[in-house]
Design an enzyme around this catalytic site. Sequence first.
Site, mmCIF file in Angstrom:
data_model
loop_
_atom_site.group_PDB
_atom_site.id
_atom_site.type_symbol
_atom_site.label_atom_id
_atom_site.label_comp_id
_atom_site.label_asym_id
_atom_site.label_seq_id
_atom_site.Cartn_x
_atom_site.Cartn_y
_atom_site.Cartn_z
ATOM 1 N N TRP A 21 17.642 14.938 -26.836
ATOM 2 C CA TRP A 21 19.100 14.780 -27.614
ATOM 3 C C TRP A 21 20.205 14.588 -27.152
ATOM 4 O O TRP A 21 20.524 14.319 -28.520
ATOM 5 C CB TRP A 21 19.358 16.959 -27.601
ATOM 6 C CG TRP A 21 20.429 17.282 -28.264
ATOM 7 C CD1 TRP A 21 20.821 16.580 -29.663
ATOM 8 C CD2 TRP A 21 20.897 18.707 -28.014
ATOM 9 N NE1 TRP A 21 21.780 17.824 -29.977
ATOM 10 C CE2 TRP A 21 21.719 18.778 -29.349
ATOM 11 C CE3 TRP A 21 21.019 19.265 -27.141
ATOM 12 C CZ2 TRP A 21 22.622 19.678 -29.602
ATOM 13 C CZ3 TRP A 21 21.541 20.541 -27.619
ATOM 14 C CH2 TRP A 21 22.844 21.096 -28.472
ATOM 15 N N ASP A 51 10.773 14.450 -25.943
ATOM 16 C CA ASP A 51 10.598 15.679 -27.374
ATOM 17 C C ASP A 51 12.443 15.016 -28.164
ATOM 18 O O ASP A 51 13.295 14.700 -27.258
ATOM 19 C CB ASP A 51 11.032 16.771 -26.425
ATOM 20 C CG ASP A 51 11.651 18.448 -27.864
ATOM 21 O OD1 ASP A 51 10.759 18.856 -28.959
ATOM 22 O OD2 ASP A 51 13.184 17.974 -27.294
ATOM 23 N N TYR A 56 18.991 14.790 -34.806
ATOM 24 C CA TYR A 56 19.261 14.091 -33.415
ATOM 25 C C TYR A 56 20.413 12.959 -33.618
ATOM 26 O O TYR A 56 19.837 12.062 -33.425
ATOM 27 C CB TYR A 56 18.774 13.986 -31.911
ATOM 28 C CG TYR A 56 18.376 15.486 -31.623
ATOM 29 C CD1 TYR A 56 18.722 16.390 -31.435
ATOM 30 C CD2 TYR A 56 17.238 15.144 -30.227
ATOM 31 C CE1 TYR A 56 18.154 17.580 -30.957
ATOM 32 C CE2 TYR A 56 16.370 16.987 -29.720
ATOM 33 C CZ TYR A 56 16.997 17.812 -30.254
ATOM 34 O OH TYR A 56 16.388 19.323 -29.729
ATOM 35 N N HIS A 121 11.909 23.786 -36.627
ATOM 36 C CA HIS A 121 13.256 23.292 -35.820
ATOM 37 C C HIS A 121 13.900 24.722 -35.660
ATOM 38 O O HIS A 121 14.936 25.184 -36.386
ATOM 39 C CB HIS A 121 13.526 22.277 -35.557
ATOM 40 C CG HIS A 121 14.648 21.509 -34.694
ATOM 41 N ND1 HIS A 121 15.754 20.491 -35.029
ATOM 42 C CD2 HIS A 121 15.659 22.979 -33.630
ATOM 43 C CE1 HIS A 121 15.980 20.349 -33.692
ATOM 44 N NE2 HIS A 121 15.819 21.660 -33.416
ATOM 45 N N SER A 152 9.542 25.374 -32.755
ATOM 46 C CA SER A 152 10.856 25.565 -31.532
ATOM 47 C C SER A 152 11.354 26.657 -31.758
ATOM 48 O O SER A 152 11.326 27.102 -32.817
ATOM 49 C CB SER A 152 11.535 24.118 -31.638
ATOM 50 O OG SER A 152 12.579 24.786 -30.690
HETATM 51 N N1 LIG Z 1 16.350 23.793 -30.903
HETATM 52 C C1 LIG Z 1 15.788 23.259 -30.387
HETATM 53 O O1 LIG Z 1 14.724 22.517 -30.377
HETATM 54 C C2 LIG Z 1 15.915 22.098 -28.869
HETATM 55 C C3 LIG Z 1 17.820 23.145 -28.172
HETATM 56 C C4 LIG Z 1 18.250 22.418 -27.658
HETATM 57 C C5 LIG Z 1 17.426 21.550 -26.287
HETATM 58 N N2 LIG Z 1 16.143 20.965 -27.845
HETATM 59 C C6 LIG Z 1 15.510 20.678 -26.343
HETATM 60 O O2 LIG Z 1 14.939 20.356 -24.705
HETATM 61 C C7 LIG Z 1 16.213 19.274 -23.927
HETATM 62 C C8 LIG Z 1 16.862 19.599 -22.956
HETATM 63 O O3 LIG Z 1 17.999 20.722 -22.974
HETATM 64 P P1 LIG Z 1 19.183 20.295 -23.322
HETATM 65 O O4 LIG Z 1 19.423 18.729 -23.570
HETATM 66 O O5 LIG Z 1 20.250 20.745 -24.540
HETATM 67 O O6 LIG Z 1 19.800 20.964 -21.527
HETATM 68 P P2 LIG Z 1 19.292 20.911 -20.016
HETATM 69 O O7 LIG Z 1 18.210 19.514 -20.180
HETATM 70 O O8 LIG Z 1 18.830 21.925 -19.923
HETATM 71 O O9 LIG Z 1 20.899 20.121 -19.437
HETATM 72 C C9 LIG Z 1 21.088 19.103 -20.035
HETATM 73 C C10 LIG Z 1 21.743 17.838 -19.751
HETATM 74 O O10 LIG Z 1 22.118 18.065 -18.712
HETATM 75 C C11 LIG Z 1 23.160 16.920 -17.786
HETATM 76 N N3 LIG Z 1 21.799 16.609 -16.511
HETATM 77 C C12 LIG Z 1 20.485 16.347 -16.519
HETATM 78 N N4 LIG Z 1 20.087 15.719 -15.499
HETATM 79 C C13 LIG Z 1 21.426 15.413 -14.842
HETATM 80 C C14 LIG Z 1 20.838 15.490 -12.676
HETATM 81 N N5 LIG Z 1 19.720 15.360 -12.087
HETATM 82 N N6 LIG Z 1 22.026 15.699 -12.623
HETATM 83 C C15 LIG Z 1 23.321 15.992 -13.446
HETATM 84 N N7 LIG Z 1 23.620 16.125 -14.805
HETATM 85 C C16 LIG Z 1 22.157 16.280 -15.145
HETATM 86 C C17 LIG Z 1 22.818 15.632 -18.436
HETATM 87 O O11 LIG Z 1 24.592 16.052 -19.317
HETATM 88 P P3 LIG Z 1 25.876 15.180 -18.614
HETATM 89 O O12 LIG Z 1 25.762 14.448 -17.924
HETATM 90 O O13 LIG Z 1 26.570 15.148 -19.633
HETATM 91 O O14 LIG Z 1 26.540 17.131 -18.704
HETATM 92 C C18 LIG Z 1 22.653 16.389 -19.866
HETATM 93 O O15 LIG Z 1 22.702 15.881 -21.046
HETATM 94 C C19 LIG Z 1 16.552 18.577 -24.807
HETATM 95 O O16 LIG Z 1 17.142 17.020 -24.807
HETATM 96 C C20 LIG Z 1 15.743 17.969 -26.394
HETATM 97 O O17 LIG Z 1 15.009 17.667 -26.831
HETATM 98 C C21 LIG Z 1 15.843 21.604 -28.247
#
Ligand SMILES: NC(=O)c1ccc[n+]([C@@H]2O[C@H](COP(=O)([O-])OP(=O)(O)OC[C@H]3O[C@@H](n4cnc5c(N)ncnc54)[C@H](OP(=O)(O)O)[C@@H]3O)[C@@H](O)[C@H]2O)c1
Length: 327
Positions: A21, A51, A56, A121, A152
């Site tokens: 995303w 994913d 996105y 989605h 999802s």
């Molecule tokens: N409705 C749906 O189906 C839906 C909704 C949400 C997400 N998703 C899927 O789930 C995936 C994961 O969720 P998410 O991206 O929303 O949230 P997440 O994985 O909880 O957080 C990701 C964010 O945290 C930071 N980060 C990641 N690894 C890190 C590390 N090792 N150290 C420091 N900061 C780090 C980065 O942003 P910063 O560097 O800017 O802090 C990154 O963009 C998405 O990419 C997407 O594929 C699906």
Amino acid sequence: MKYRPLGRTGWDISEVSFGAWAIGGAWGHVSDDEALGALHKALDCGVNFIDTADVYGDGRSERLIARLKKERKDEIIIATKAGRKLPKQTVEGYSRQNLTKWIEDSLRNLGVEALDLLQLHCPSTDLYYHPEVFGILDDFVKAGKLRFYGVSVERVEEALKAIEYSNVQSVQIIFNCFRQRPADVFFPLAKSRRVGILARVPLASGMLTGKLRRDSKFASDDHRNFNRHGEMFDVGETFSGVDYELGLQAVEEIRALLPPGVSMAQFALRWILMFDAVTCAIPGGKRADQVEDNCRAADLPLLNPDVMAAVEHIYDEKIRASVHQRW
Ligand SMILES: NC(=O)c1ccc[n+]([C@@H]2O[C@H](COP(=O)([O-])OP(=O)(O)OC[C@H]3O[C@@H](n4cnc5c(N)ncnc54)[C@H](OP(=O)(O)O)[C@@H]3O)[C@@H](O)[C@H]2O)c1
């Protein structure tokens, strides 16, 4: 990296996979070079599952993954999603005509003949009471446009209903130290039916990396700025729906549990992988260093029962009241 079977697909996918995303949009600026650097690093670390979604960055995330596929020979399984192009979530919107258009767009963006895994989605709860939509998806599988499909979901009840459809291979749901309810009833059932579970938002939008502060600033086009209160989409997608200040307090308590040399992101992901019903966590990564940090979680030893109990206690004390019954 370690691998776990995804549903009945026959695929073994990386326990720590990649959420695409943030490299698409809605997370502040990420350049193409940074995004491709993060994707390449993921493959270098053994990730074989990505994913994404058609929305996105309006296809940007899918197109970047297509570039990755051209640049690498590795076998990569791509899960995309459809349904969020609708101006408003209605069951009627999931028509054969709309699904055909969305699938064709994703096939074009990804440069493939068939989508590996298409996920609905986060449709409305009502959609799960319309078997004809799942019948349409079966037809796309028969026609060779989809290899498999899944969903999802926002809510546990949607997940429970979705897996009544026998061809649903995977359920993507928010699951992390701040979102523990899926483990109660849904995980055992999904496991018994051999349905894969993709744990999304595993780092609570970065909160569980332990790097956020009371005065952290987010770009105007980052949902952690514009969706703090659910202004644009479900508030649960931003910090898992946990109040920012409360989340910071809980994070400090979790920090005290970290084994030496383990980053908080790794700990948060290892906690998720302790649940054997989970197929993989899909942390978002904007840069290669984040991806490398996250992938190390797969190589950590199991967390001991005292630590698991301590995380549950923090959840019960700080988080449960405001999130447990909402999703
Ligand atoms: N409705 C749906 O189906 C839906 C909704 C949400 C997400 N998703 C899927 O789930 C995936 C994961 O969720 P998410 O991206 O929303 O949230 P997440 O994985 O909880 O957080 C990701 C964010 O945290 C930071 N980060 C990641 N690894 C890190 C590390 N090792 N150290 C420091 N900061 C780090 C980065 O942003 P910063 O560097 O800017 O802090 C990154 O963009 C998405 O990419 C997407 O594929 C699906």
